[in-house]
Scaffold this motif. Structure first.
Motif, PDB file in Angstrom:
ATOM      1  N   PHE B  78      -2.870  -7.578  14.872  1.00 14.88           N
ATOM      2  CA  PHE B  78      -4.330  -8.126  15.291  1.00 14.88           C
ATOM      3  C   PHE B  78      -4.668  -7.690  15.643  1.00 14.88           C
ATOM      4  O   PHE B  78      -5.866  -7.404  16.335  1.00 14.88           O
ATOM      5  CB  PHE B  78      -3.923  -9.939  15.741  1.00 14.88           C
ATOM      6  CG  PHE B  78      -3.092 -10.559  14.077  1.00 14.88           C
ATOM      7  CD1 PHE B  78      -4.919 -11.021  13.097  1.00 14.88           C
ATOM      8  CD2 PHE B  78      -2.461 -11.090  14.458  1.00 14.88           C
ATOM      9  CE1 PHE B  78      -3.665 -11.679  12.135  1.00 14.88           C
ATOM     10  CE2 PHE B  78      -2.042 -12.208  13.136  1.00 14.88           C
ATOM     11  CZ  PHE B  78      -3.259 -12.203  12.238  1.00 14.88           C
ATOM     12  N   HIS B  79      -4.354  -6.525  16.829  1.00 17.00           N
ATOM     13  CA  HIS B  79      -5.242  -5.869  18.169  1.00 17.00           C
ATOM     14  C   HIS B  79      -5.457  -4.676  16.734  1.00 17.00           C
ATOM     15  O   HIS B  79      -5.165  -3.436  17.494  1.00 17.00           O
ATOM     16  CB  HIS B  79      -3.773  -5.873  18.700  1.00 17.00           C
ATOM     17  CG  HIS B  79      -3.824  -6.609  20.047  1.00 17.00           C
ATOM     18  ND1 HIS B  79      -2.879  -7.541  19.546  1.00 17.00           N
ATOM     19  CD2 HIS B  79      -4.886  -7.166  20.152  1.00 17.00           C
ATOM     20  CE1 HIS B  79      -3.481  -8.568  20.954  1.00 17.00           C
ATOM     21  NE2 HIS B  79      -4.463  -8.180  20.945  1.00 17.00           N
ATOM     22  N   GLY B  80      -4.889  -4.555  15.767  1.00 19.68           N
ATOM     23  CA  GLY B  80      -5.231  -2.843  15.168  1.00 19.68           C
ATOM     24  C   GLY B  80      -4.215  -1.932  15.089  1.00 19.68           C
ATOM     25  O   GLY B  80      -4.347  -0.957  14.881  1.00 19.68           O
ATOM     26  N   ASN B  81      -3.094  -2.343  14.791  1.00 16.70           N
ATOM     27  CA  ASN B  81      -1.862  -1.500  15.886  1.00 16.70           C
ATOM     28  C   ASN B  81      -0.820  -1.185  14.625  1.00 16.70           C
ATOM     29  O   ASN B  81      -0.323  -2.620  13.952  1.00 16.70           O
ATOM     30  CB  ASN B  81      -1.577  -1.165  16.552  1.00 16.70           C
ATOM     31  CG  ASN B  81      -0.066  -0.534  17.225  1.00 16.70           C
ATOM     32  OD1 ASN B  81       0.079   0.427  16.480  1.00 16.70           O
ATOM     33  ND2 ASN B  81       0.273  -0.372  17.889  1.00 16.70           N
ATOM     34  N   LEU B  82      -1.165   0.193  13.398  1.00 15.94           N
ATOM     35  CA  LEU B  82      -0.169  -0.278  12.579  1.00 15.94           C
ATOM     36  C   LEU B  82       1.416   0.085  12.696  1.00 15.94           C
ATOM     37  O   LEU B  82       1.230   0.751  11.661  1.00 15.94           O
ATOM     38  CB  LEU B  82      -0.649   0.137  11.361  1.00 15.94           C
ATOM     39  CG  LEU B  82      -1.931  -0.950  10.620  1.00 15.94           C
ATOM     40  CD1 LEU B  82      -2.719  -0.378   9.300  1.00 15.94           C
ATOM     41  CD2 LEU B  82      -1.540  -1.876   9.856  1.00 15.94           C
ATOM     42  N   GLY B  83       1.113   1.261  13.693  1.00 13.51           N
ATOM     43  CA  GLY B  83       2.125   1.911  13.886  1.00 13.51           C
ATOM     44  C   GLY B  83       1.963   3.548  14.300  1.00 13.51           C
ATOM     45  O   GLY B  83       1.006   3.901  13.544  1.00 13.51           O
ATOM     46  N   VAL B  84       2.760   4.097  14.414  1.00  9.05           N
ATOM     47  CA  VAL B  84       2.472   5.991  13.719  1.00  9.05           C
ATOM     48  C   VAL B  84       3.124   6.222  13.020  1.00  9.05           C
ATOM     49  O   VAL B  84       4.265   6.087  12.810  1.00  9.05           O
ATOM     50  CB  VAL B  84       3.121   6.241  15.230  1.00  9.05           C
ATOM     51  CG1 VAL B  84       3.215   7.939  15.852  1.00  9.05           C
ATOM     52  CG2 VAL B  84       2.590   5.720  16.763  1.00  9.05           C
ATOM     53  N   GLN B  89       2.730  11.884  13.589  1.00  6.55           N
ATOM     54  CA  GLN B  89       2.795  11.580  15.169  1.00  6.55           C
ATOM     55  C   GLN B  89       0.994  11.022  15.131  1.00  6.55           C
ATOM     56  O   GLN B  89       1.007  11.157  15.898  1.00  6.55           O
ATOM     57  CB  GLN B  89       3.370  12.165  15.877  1.00  6.55           C
ATOM     58  CG  GLN B  89       4.298  13.284  15.357  1.00  6.55           C
ATOM     59  CD  GLN B  89       6.187  12.008  15.344  1.00  6.55           C
ATOM     60  OE1 GLN B  89       5.462  10.948  16.604  1.00  6.55           O
ATOM     61  NE2 GLN B  89       6.677  12.088  14.882  1.00  6.55           N
ATOM     62  N   GLN B  90       0.120  10.536  14.149  1.00  4.35           N
ATOM     63  CA  GLN B  90      -0.669   9.899  14.458  1.00  4.35           C
ATOM     64  C   GLN B  90      -1.098   8.695  14.294  1.00  4.35           C
ATOM     65  O   GLN B  90      -0.053   7.975  13.050  1.00  4.35           O
ATOM     66  CB  GLN B  90      -1.973  10.594  13.282  1.00  4.35           C
ATOM     67  CG  GLN B  90      -2.275  12.311  13.408  1.00  4.35           C
ATOM     68  CD  GLN B  90      -2.906  12.789  15.143  1.00  4.35           C
ATOM     69  OE1 GLN B  90      -3.726  12.116  15.430  1.00  4.35           O
ATOM     70  NE2 GLN B  90      -1.672  13.017  16.103  1.00  4.35           N
ATOM     71  N   PRO B  91      -1.561   7.558  14.379  1.00  5.67           N
ATOM     72  CA  PRO B  91      -2.041   6.581  14.509  1.00  5.67           C
ATOM     73  C   PRO B  91      -1.931   6.226  13.041  1.00  5.67           C
ATOM     74  O   PRO B  91      -3.069   6.595  12.335  1.00  5.67           O
ATOM     75  CB  PRO B  91      -2.373   6.152  15.328  1.00  5.67           C
ATOM     76  CG  PRO B  91      -2.945   6.931  16.359  1.00  5.67           C
ATOM     77  CD  PRO B  91      -2.514   8.244  16.045  1.00  5.67           C
ATOM     78  N   VAL B  92      -1.116   5.136  12.098  1.00  3.55           N
ATOM     79  CA  VAL B  92      -1.428   5.192  11.223  1.00  3.55           C
ATOM     80  C   VAL B  92      -2.119   4.738  10.877  1.00  3.55           C
ATOM     81  O   VAL B  92      -3.304   4.858   9.915  1.00  3.55           O
ATOM     82  CB  VAL B  92      -0.653   3.801  10.463  1.00  3.55           C
ATOM     83  CG1 VAL B  92      -0.916   3.666   9.201  1.00  3.55           C
ATOM     84  CG2 VAL B  92       1.256   3.917  10.171  1.00  3.55           C
ATOM     85  N   TRP B  93      -3.438   3.637  11.796  1.00  2.81           N
ATOM     86  CA  TRP B  93      -4.616   3.895  11.182  1.00  2.81           C
ATOM     87  C   TRP B  93      -6.161   4.503  11.253  1.00  2.81           C
ATOM     88  O   TRP B  93      -6.629   4.505  10.165  1.00  2.81           O
ATOM     89  CB  TRP B  93      -4.828   2.357  12.062  1.00  2.81           C
ATOM     90  CG  TRP B  93      -5.982   2.057  11.638  1.00  2.81           C
ATOM     91  CD1 TRP B  93      -6.883   1.758  12.966  1.00  2.81           C
ATOM     92  CD2 TRP B  93      -6.934   1.416  10.895  1.00  2.81           C
ATOM     93  NE1 TRP B  93      -8.655   1.722  12.378  1.00  2.81           N
ATOM     94  CE2 TRP B  93      -8.565   0.783  11.305  1.00  2.81           C
ATOM     95  CE3 TRP B  93      -6.990   0.876   9.349  1.00  2.81           C
ATOM     96  CZ2 TRP B  93      -9.498   0.341  10.619  1.00  2.81           C
ATOM     97  CZ3 TRP B  93      -7.170   0.141   8.638  1.00  2.81           C
ATOM     98  CH2 TRP B  93      -8.731   0.011   9.191  1.00  2.81           C
ATOM     99  N   TYR B 288       7.941   5.535   6.145  1.00  2.00           N
ATOM    100  CA  TYR B 288       7.615   4.345   6.599  1.00  2.00           C
ATOM    101  C   TYR B 288       6.889   3.728   7.294  1.00  2.00           C
ATOM    102  O   TYR B 288       5.774   2.554   6.057  1.00  2.00           O
ATOM    103  CB  TYR B 288       8.776   3.723   6.192  1.00  2.00           C
ATOM    104  CG  TYR B 288      10.073   3.788   5.422  1.00  2.00           C
ATOM    105  CD1 TYR B 288      10.062   3.289   3.963  1.00  2.00           C
ATOM    106  CD2 TYR B 288      10.902   4.324   5.877  1.00  2.00           C
ATOM    107  CE1 TYR B 288      10.610   4.176   3.289  1.00  2.00           C
ATOM    108  CE2 TYR B 288      12.419   4.940   5.465  1.00  2.00           C
ATOM    109  CZ  TYR B 288      11.792   4.451   3.899  1.00  2.00           C
ATOM    110  OH  TYR B 288      13.133   4.639   3.193  1.00  2.00           O
ATOM    111  N   PRO B 289       6.143   3.860   7.935  1.00  5.62           N
ATOM    112  CA  PRO B 289       5.172   3.453   8.866  1.00  5.62           C
ATOM    113  C   PRO B 289       3.740   3.358   7.836  1.00  5.62           C
ATOM    114  O   PRO B 289       2.941   2.700   7.709  1.00  5.62           O
ATOM    115  CB  PRO B 289       4.922   3.646  10.109  1.00  5.62           C
ATOM    116  CG  PRO B 289       6.029   4.235  10.048  1.00  5.62           C
ATOM    117  CD  PRO B 289       6.838   4.327   9.626  1.00  5.62           C
TER     118      PRO B 289
END
Lengths: 330, 322
Positions: B78-84, B89-93, B288-289
């Motif tokens: 809900f805070h927009g964190n979809l993992g790395v 190594q970048q944020p998935v989002w 997977y992320p």
């Protein structure tokens, strides 16, 4: 071009009216064979579809005996063009395309038949329970069905197959999980109308239990509809198999039409200009899809002529129905 | 707004929310079934030292119970964190945002072409039904629907590969050039992938429009209009198509899930750097992320589009929510 007379409301109903008068004239004493012939004459498109499906099934089953060459050893030059020895040429490994297509059809048809058979179980179960009992059972089961309908098919199948690992069994399950929804909806609509018919009401009034009514009267009456939907499910399963195989999620040890397309793409068939390595598998898939569609539609038309115009869109894709919404949907 | 309509809207929105929630949970559970633990996946070395493993477990909260992990997962989501992403190594989002920005114009172009072509040919084949024109249009529509999407794309490469670019979104190593030159270059790369999407959708839309128009043509008001002497062109656009638009618009909205599936395959064929190619590469590289993030994004957008189609349907046809 393929015959699509069945698509056309008028042409088809003309044919059927002709057929009906034929049956009427010959009376009830006509032999089963004669009656079958009359029915078949009204559904030429369905017969064509059945012949296509039957031909592919026979080729699939008989592949090890009919195939002219081995599918594991080279029998010609690499990317040899079509010739009298290799009617459809050879692929990147010098393997005969005709033999490869037959072997691929074996796996593709296996996936199609298995998925259709697996999907028929929840399709029939949910459709019958929902339509027969109505009320809360219906609402709950239909919400579950709606949930599965709304999911995007290919991404869900990809995720399941990717997490579970590539194997034929996993592929079949991943496809079947989303394949039953339209069957459930169609059967539910039919059961809803069946349970109000006189013979079912009479059976219940006479004290027949729900289980007996369902197995004696409901299930036999929705069986043809189940077959029609399963035939279409078979084609859709093959269609999805090619998609998953193309994305690298097929069984690496089994050749299917999907993996043939994938291999041709990955192994430079296009830049070499070897169209024969890539055109035929797509044609095979398309023929099975069209054949299944023609058969499924003919059965449905025979059962329920009123649905004729709308059903193509309602049945063939997991689109929601055109007629009615919510609990009234057909 | 009548109370029936409000009731309908609330019901549909609630259903969509529940669906999204189940998908989120499914996403959490499914990826916990993967072989190995998240720690071994993250460390990516067979003999990670116990110290490294412990540090990773602490950092990602993997020592806590499954339930706490699930709550943390929802909270981060809900805070927009979809993992790395494991790979870059970048944020998935952040990865997904670029991908989506690349996908949308290509898919939109294909869809618009398909809608225009589909409505036109569906209308013509319904109006001229049982003529050679109808058989030609209907047969070709069925054919385009039956061919596997990726195969159609490959056929376009075989046919037009020598005239148009077939891979990527821009010509590599092309530096400089005005904005218009770059836009033209990108548009050229877009033609074949968009055309593939347009062709697969064209088949569907033609058949849907044809059925809808055929149904409308049988209505009494069409007969009345013809008896009044309304000209064919006006009859088709004002009387027939207008009423047939109801199922057409909603079915097109509902076909969004199908478009997503098609885009996955088309982007793989043409190496178009969008979300479909991201899914393909995530599968190949076991990232997977990224796979999870793309899956959530695609599924939720399909659910939202379905909801919009439902609401639009209710707006166009008040009987639905009545």
């Amino acid at each position: 071009m393929l015959p699509v007379a069945a698509l056309d409301a008028d042409a088809d109903s003309d044919a059927r009216t002709g057929g009906d008068t034929g049956t009427g004239a010959s009376g009830t004493g006509a032999s089963a064979g004669a009656r079958l012939r009359v029915i078949l004459r009204g559904h030429r498109a369905g017969v064509v579809g059945a012949v296509i499906l039957l031909a592919f099934t026979v080729l699939a089953i008989g592949a090890p005996w009919f195939a002219p060459y081995s599918t594991t050893a080279a029998s010609g030059a690499v990317f040899a063009p079509p010739s009298l020895h290799h009617l459809l040429g050879t692929n990147d490994g010098g393997i005969d395309m005709v033999s490869l297509l037959m072997a691929g059809g074996r796996i593709s048809m296996l996936v199609g038949f298995s998925c259709a058979a697996i999907a028929a179980v929840p399709g029939l179960l949910i459709g019958v329970l929902s339509g027969y009992f109505g009320g809360v059972v219906d609402t709950v089961l239909m919400r579950v069905t709606d949930f599965f309908i709304v999911l995007p098919t290919v991404p869900v199948m990809i995720v399941i197959a990717a997490v579970w690992g590539p194997s034929l069994l996993h592929l079949i399950v991943a496809i079947s999980v989303l394949l039953w929804t339209s069957t459930a909806r169609v059967i539910r609509a039919q059961v809803k109308s069946l349970r109000e018919r006189t013979f079912v009401r009479r059976a219940r009034t006479l004290g027949m239990g729900n289980t007996r009514v369902i197995f004696r009267h409901i299930v036999p009456n929705v069986a043809p509809l189940l077959v029609a939907n399963s035939v279409v499910a078979l084609a859709l399963a093959i269609f999805y198999e090619t998609a998953l195989a193309f994305l690298g999620l097929g069984d690496p040890t089994a050749t299917s039409w999907g993996t043939i397309i994938e291999d041709a793409f990955l192994r430079t068939a296009i830049s070499v200009g070897a169209w024969w390595a890539i055109v035929p598998p797509g044609i095979c898939v398309a023929l099975v899809v069209i054949g299944a569609y023609l058969v499924g539609q003919s059965i449905e038309d025979e059962l329920n002529p009123r649905l004729k115009v709308a059903h193509f869109s309602a049945r063939f894709w997991s689109f929601r129905p055109l007629v009615g919404r919510g609990s009234e949907a057909i | 707004m009548r109370s029936g309509t409000l009731d309908y809207v609330v019901k549909r929105v609630a259903f969509a929310l529940v669906t999204i929630f189940i998908v989120l949970t499914f996403n959490f559970v499914l990826f916990r079934l993967l072989p190995g633990s998240a720690v071994t996946d993250l460390s990516r070395v067979p003999n990670a030292s116990p110290a490294l493993r412990e540090a990773l477990a602490r950092e990602f909260g993997l020592a806590s119970s499954k339930w706490d992990q699930y709550l943390a997962y929802l909270d981060q989501l809900f805070h927009g964190n979809l993992g790395v992403s494991y790979v870059n190594q970048q944020p998935v989002w952040d990865n997904l945002r670029t991908d989506v920005a690349n996908t949308v114009p290509m898919v939109a172009l294909g869809t618009v072409v398909a809608v225009i072509a589909g409505i036109t040919s569906g209308l013509v084949s319904a109006w001229r039904r049982r003529t050679p024109a109808d058989y030609l249009l209907t047969n070709s529509a069925i054919a385009f629907y039956s061919f596997p999407t990726q195969w159609l794309g490959l056929m376009l490469i075989v046919l037009f590969g020598s005239y148009l670019p077939t891979t990527g979104m821009t010509t590599p190593f092309q530096i400089g050039g005005s904005f218009w030159q770059q836009a033209g270059d990108e548009l050229q790369h877009m033609i074949l992938p968009s055309l593939t999407i347009a062709l697969t959708l064209y088949g569907q839309y033609t058949l849907v429009v044809r059925s809808a128009v055929l149904e409308t043509l049988g209505e009494d008001y069409v007969l009345t209009a013809r008896a009044k002497g309304v000209r064919t062109r006006r009859l088709l656009t004002r009387h027939v198509l207008r009423n047939a638009m109801l199922p057409i618009v909603t079915l097109m909205g509902l076909s969004f899930g199908y478009i997503v599936g098609g885009a996955l395959l088309v982007e793989t064929v043409f190496t178009w750097p969008g979300i479909g190619l991201a899914v393909y590469q995530a599968v190949l590289q076991r990232d997977y992320p990224m796979l999870q993030g793309a899956f959530l994004l695609l599924t939720i957008s399909v659910v939202v589009f379905n909801l919009l189609a439902d609401l639009l349907y209710a707006r166009l046809d008040p009987r639905v929510s009545g």
